[in-house]
Motif scaffolding. Structure first.
Motif, short mmCIF file in Angstrom:
data_model
loop_
_atom_site.label_atom_id
_atom_site.label_comp_id
_atom_site.label_asym_id
_atom_site.label_seq_id
_atom_site.Cartn_x
_atom_site.Cartn_y
_atom_site.Cartn_z
N SER A 12 0.86 -1.18 0.00
CA SER A 12 0.00 0.00 0.00
C SER A 12 0.90 1.24 0.00
N LEU A 29 -2.44 6.57 1.51
CA LEU A 29 -3.06 7.35 0.46
C LEU A 29 -4.14 6.53 -0.24
N GLU A 30 -5.19 7.21 -0.69
CA GLU A 30 -6.23 6.54 -1.47
C GLU A 30 -5.71 6.20 -2.86
N HIS A 31 -4.92 7.12 -3.44
CA HIS A 31 -4.37 6.93 -4.78
C HIS A 31 -2.91 7.36 -4.79
N GLY A 51 -3.48 12.15 -6.19
CA GLY A 51 -3.62 11.57 -4.85
C GLY A 51 -2.53 12.06 -3.91
N GLY A 93 -3.28 14.39 -0.65
CA GLY A 93 -2.82 13.97 0.68
C GLY A 93 -1.98 15.03 1.35
#
Length: 64
Positions: free
Chosen positions: A14, A39-41, A46, A50
């Motif tokens: 991740s 982070l989501e992306h 992203g 962040g």
């Protein structure tokens, strides 16, 4: 003070973002880890979002 923001991939693959501050304390440079956030992306948008969210949380009013 300067901020250093960098990405890191953990063992589970991740994407995370780590933020450090570099300050002078008692005449000596010192690095302080401020935050580690998943982070989501991991694409540019992203990473930007962040960083922007984190800086605003710490009181930075505007980041263009």
């Amino acid at each position: 003070m300067s901020l250093m923001i960098d990405g890191a991939t953990d063992k589970s693959v991740s994407e995370n973002e780590v933020t450090h501050a570099r300050i002078i304390a008692n005449g000596e440079p010192k690095n302080i880890m401020l935050d580690l956030k998943a982070l989501e992306h991991s694409h540019a948008d992203g990473l930007y979002l962040g960083s922007r969210t984190r800086l605003q949380k710490w009181g930075w009013k505007r980041m263009s």
